[in-house]
Structures are given as structure tokens and as C-alpha cells.
Write an enzyme that holds these catalytic residues in place. Structure first.
Site, short mmCIF file in Angstrom:
data_model
loop_
_atom_site.label_atom_id
_atom_site.label_comp_id
_atom_site.label_asym_id
_atom_site.label_seq_id
_atom_site.Cartn_x
_atom_site.Cartn_y
_atom_site.Cartn_z
CG ASP A 8 28.82 21.30 8.07
OD1 ASP A 8 29.91 21.03 8.64
OD2 ASP A 8 28.68 22.29 7.34
CB SER A 39 24.44 28.65 0.31
OG SER A 39 24.92 28.39 1.62
#
Length: 491
Positions: A165, A58
Site C-alpha cells: 500500500d 484502523s
């Protein structure tokens, strides 16, 4: 409750005028123009100012919108790559809508979609870049930072969300206002008892066929009600089919070719003098063990299928060794690596080109014997060519921060070679060396004023529990928040 929005359309002139006040590169201008082109409805609401982040899956843009009361508010627009799987996009949205907006977890304001382009709109939080401040934070700042990170992890873990993450760039921090926000659930997975329905689909637990988009509200328990298709505080009410993606191009599975090693080249005299790093192998015997080649046995091994998403340097041992049963403990390990950076003033602390080197770096800190024994508990065998001792975390962090002399340190030679500030001064032209020495450049008086001279032992006890090599005994977020380190803080 915000006032009802009014529609204000951005003219080309107003957009150009806004950009002239905020200088951006030609490439960013091109990206912004492309985003307006593929999602024209954005131009009816937002003035996109800049690109503030870019990753594998993204890009994130800073945008401004005018509210009904005449004020202007900043938003972060996350543009997902067109090949993102529709279930993955829907799962990220559901994580944000169900768990976001509270407990230091970013919420979602809206979602736009046209064809295979999707933009998630979130409130913008002004924050500092971690690498710029990691060496200048006081001990009190560090305590607050890790406390609020643990609160965010406890909250998402309650819903059965594994973030996967956790790293400083995904935990936004405003030092002046002491504001925090956990972002980016693009790699999130669910535990087997997760409350996020779409994460169950990613696990393969929900076998019932149904449409992912459009036919079921992403908020899960909250059913759709007529007249609720408006954005909270925004200026436009697009049609429903423009908001929730119905058909998105999915990525195709591709086979990854195996790269065979090149022939061994002659080492230079300088390379020959460097200490050889320990060789780590994930199998007990093969023809290439303790050599610099990859044998046919290793090349022909069937690849193990296990989640390994995340960022190098923050992956837990069970991720690096491809353990199939991974849970919320992997987020706790990543939090431990962040605390290690905060206490030592070094960021990034671990930086490896592949998983075996990353495992070796962990052994350098936690010990090879301890790592091997922990791996056995989750069904993995590791062999190391030589024994690496477990380091004292306090001595390690205080030496790196400059509170102890390197001459008096018991750190191994290979660790000193990559962190010794004396070596940094000889290579001052390297940006990486500069930021790695940031903590040690503080004077004794500055370190004392920042609270680093009298750091309590229990902060290193918490660090030890976060960096527990065994995920089964690693401390949970709920347990960590009850740690003596936070006894004077309000939960």
C-alpha cells in the site's frame, strides 16, 4: 538511552483542559471517549488530543505523554478495528519491530490490548499533507523525497516484506526538516523467502500449529527476557496479558453478491459527444465484448484468487490483472506513480472506480500494445478495443506542470480532457479541478527558481524503469538507488 519513566495519571480535569486548547469536533470527542472506555489503561499514560487519520482497518489518534525528565512527547495511537484477524495484527507488529525504527521506516513503541481492542503506539512525526504541497515542491525536494522512499523500500524488501500500500499518505514527509517515515504495514505480505515469520503464516508456508500471541516474542530472534516488559520512555508498565493479544474476534468470510447491470439508459446529447474510452477486457471472447452489458459468460466465470490489496490508482498492472505471483515489484510500481505525481504536479494522477478502468488509464500513459505484451509475460490476456500510443514521459510531465503549451502537446484528447488547465479555469468551483491545476499555475520565473526548467533526462529514465509494465524487469529499490539521478547523494 532514555531515563526510567514515572507514572502520571491523567485526571478528567487535565484532559478537558488539554482539549480546550485544541478544538475538535463532537464526533472526534465521542471517538476519543470510546477509545478511553475500551482501553482504560491508555488514560494512565496519554492525553489523546485529536483523530488524525481514519481508514478501512484502523483509526489513528494524536496523543501526548509526559516523560520522566518532565518533557512531553507526542505519539500516534493506531486503533485497529476489532474484527482484524489476530495473525494480521501480529504480522503488522512484527514488521514494525523487526524492520522499523531505521532507514525511514516507522518503528513501534508499544502495543496495548484489552479483549478484542488493540492499539499500536508509535512515535508521532509532524508532516505535511501531500496534496497541499505536491505542486509547490522544487525539483531538489522531489529528488530527496523519492531517494528516501527508495531507501525505505530497499530496507523492507531486504526482510522480504511487500508493503502493498505504497502511497503518499503512507510515506510521511516533513519538508522543513527533510524527515521521512514509511508507515502502515496493515496490508503487508511476505515474499517466499521472507524473514518475518508471521508473514509466512499469512502465505500458508508455516503449517506448524502454534499460538500466535503470548507464547512467542513478536521480535522473532530476540527471545523474551524477564523485566523487559516496559515501554521505552513511557509511563506505565501494564501486565503482559494486557499488551499482547491472545484472543481476538476474527472476521467471518462472506460471499459477495454479483451486481447485475441495469438496462441501458438513453444518453444525453452532451454524453454522446464525449469520446468513448477504450474497452478493456481480461478475456479474449465473450458475448459482451465491446458492449455496455455484462453477459452470462462473464457473470458465471469463476473468480480468480489473487492478492489485490492496495489503493486504487497505485496498483501495479499485475495486481489489476489478478496475477497470483506478486512480489516486491508492486511496491516499485507504486513508487513510480508517486514520482509521476511529483514530476507532473498532479495528485492523484490515476483515479479509477474499478480495476479495468485503472488498467485503461495505465494504457493511456504506457500504451495499449505495450501493456498487452507485458501481461503475456505473467500469463494474462488483455484485449483493448483500440490502440493507445505510448506517451513520452517528459512531454507528459512538462505539459501538465505548465512548461509546455497544450497546443503543442501530443497528448491524446481524452487525456487532455481530464488534465487541461484551460478546462480547470472554466470549472474553478471544483476542488478536484483546483488541486489538479496546482502545478500549471506557477509562473515561468517560479518554475525556473524551483529547478523545473532544467530537469535532467535521467529522472525520466528512472520514472520509465519504475513504471515498467513487466514486474520481472522492473527496477528494484537497490538498483534504483544506484541510478545517476542520485550520484551526488549519500546513501
Amino acid at each position: 538511552m532514555e531515563a526510567a519513566p514515572t507514572v502520571q495519571r491523567n485526571t478528567h480535569q487535565s484532559v478537558e483542559k488539554g482539549r480546550s486548547r485544541h478544538k475538535i469536533s463532537r464526533d472526534v470527542e465521542t471517538d476519543i471517549a470510546y477509545l478511553y472506555e475500551v482501553l482504560p489503561q491508555l488514560s494512565q499514560i496519554f492525553r489523546i488530543i485529536d483523530k488524525i487519520g481514519e481508514g478501512t482497518f484502523s483509526s489513528v489518534y494524536l496523543a501526548e505523554a509526559q516523560m520522566t525528565d518532565g518533557s512531553r512527547r507526542m505519539f500516534a495511537l493506531k486503533h485497529l478495528i476489532p474484527t482484524s484477524h489476530p495473525v494480521r495484527i501480529a504480522a503488522e507488529l512484527q514488521c514494525l519491530t523487526v524492520a522499523g525504527g531505521t532507514e525511514n521506516v516507522m518503528g513501534v513503541t508499544y502495543c496495548f490490548r484489552k479483549e478484542h481492542h488493540v492499539v499500536i503506539v508509535m512515535p508521532y512525526m509532524e508532516h505535511q499533507t501531500f496534496v497541499d504541497i505536491v505542486g509547490s515542491l522544487s525539483f531538489e525536494d522531489v529528488k530527496h523525497y523519492i531517494f528516501h522512499l527508495l531507501k525505505a523500500l530497499r530496507h523492507i524488501h531486504k526482510f522480504g516484506i511487500i508493503h502493498r500500500d505504497i502511497k503518499p499518505t503512507n510515506f510521511l514527509f516533513n519538508q522543513q526538516r527533510r524527515e521521512y517515515s514509511l508507515v502502515d504495514f496493515g496490508l503487508a505480505q511476505g515474499t517466499h523467502d521472507t524473514q518475518i515469520e508471521l508473514l509466512k503464516e499469512l502465505l500458508g508456508l508455516d503449517k506448524a500449529p502454534r499460538s500466535v500471541f503470548g507464547e512467542k516474542n513478536l521480535n522473532g530472534a530476540n527471545s523474551h527476557k524477564p523485566g523487559t516488559d516496559k515501554v521505552e520512555g513511557l509511563l506505565l508498565k501494564p501486565k503482559r496479558e494486557e499488551i499482547i493479544p491472545r484472543k481476538i474476534v476474527s472476521s467471518k468470510h462472506r460471499s459477495v453478491p454479483v451486481r447485475t447491470p441495469l438496462n441501458q439508459r438513453q444518453k444525453t446529447p452532451a454524453e454522446s459527444q464525449k469520446p468513448k474510452p477504450p474497452v478493456v477486457s481480461s478475456m479474449l471472447t465473450c458475448n459482451c465484448y465491446m458492449t455496455d452489458r455484462v453477459c452470462n459468460i462473464c457473470l458465471s466465470r469463476k473468480q480468480q484468487v489473487a492478492p489485490r490489496a492496495g489503493t486504487p490508482g497505485f496498483r501495479a498492472p499485475e495486481v489489476l490483472t489478478k496475477c497470483p505471483n506478486q512480489g516486491t515489484a508492486i511496491d516499485m510500481w507504486s513508487a513510480g506513480v508517486i514520482l509521476l505525481s511529483l514530476l507532473s504536479g498532479r495528485y492523484p494522477f490515476f483515479k479509477a472506480s474499478d480495476d479495468l478502468i485503472a488498467l485503461t488509464q495505465i494504457m493511456t500513459i504506457r500504451g495499449s500494445k505495450e501493456t498487452i505484451e507485458a501481461a503475456k509475460t505473467f500469463g494474462k490476456s488483455i484485449v483493448c478495443s483500440r490502440e493507445l500510443p505510448r506517451l513520452d514521459l517528459r512531454i507528459l510531465c512538462e505539459t501538465l506542470r505548465g512548461l509546455r503549451s497544450w497546443d503543442d502537446s501530443s497528448l491524446p484528447a481524452e487525456f487532455q480532457a481530464s488534465h487541461n488547465p484551460a478546462e480547470v479555469k472554466q470549472d474553478a468551483g471544483s476542488p478536484a479541478r483546483k488541486h489538479m491545476s496546482s502545478g500549471s499555475l506557477k509562473s515561468s520565473a517560479e518554475l525556473q527558481e524551483m529547478g523545473w526548467v532544467k530537469v535532467p533526462d535521467y529522472v525520466y529514465d528512472l520514472l520509465d524503469k519504475l513504471l515498467d509494465l513487466n514486474p520481472a524487469t522492473r527496477i528494484t529499490a537497490s538498483m534504483a538507488l544506484q541510478h545517476p539521478l542520485f550520484k551526488d547523494m549519500t546513501d
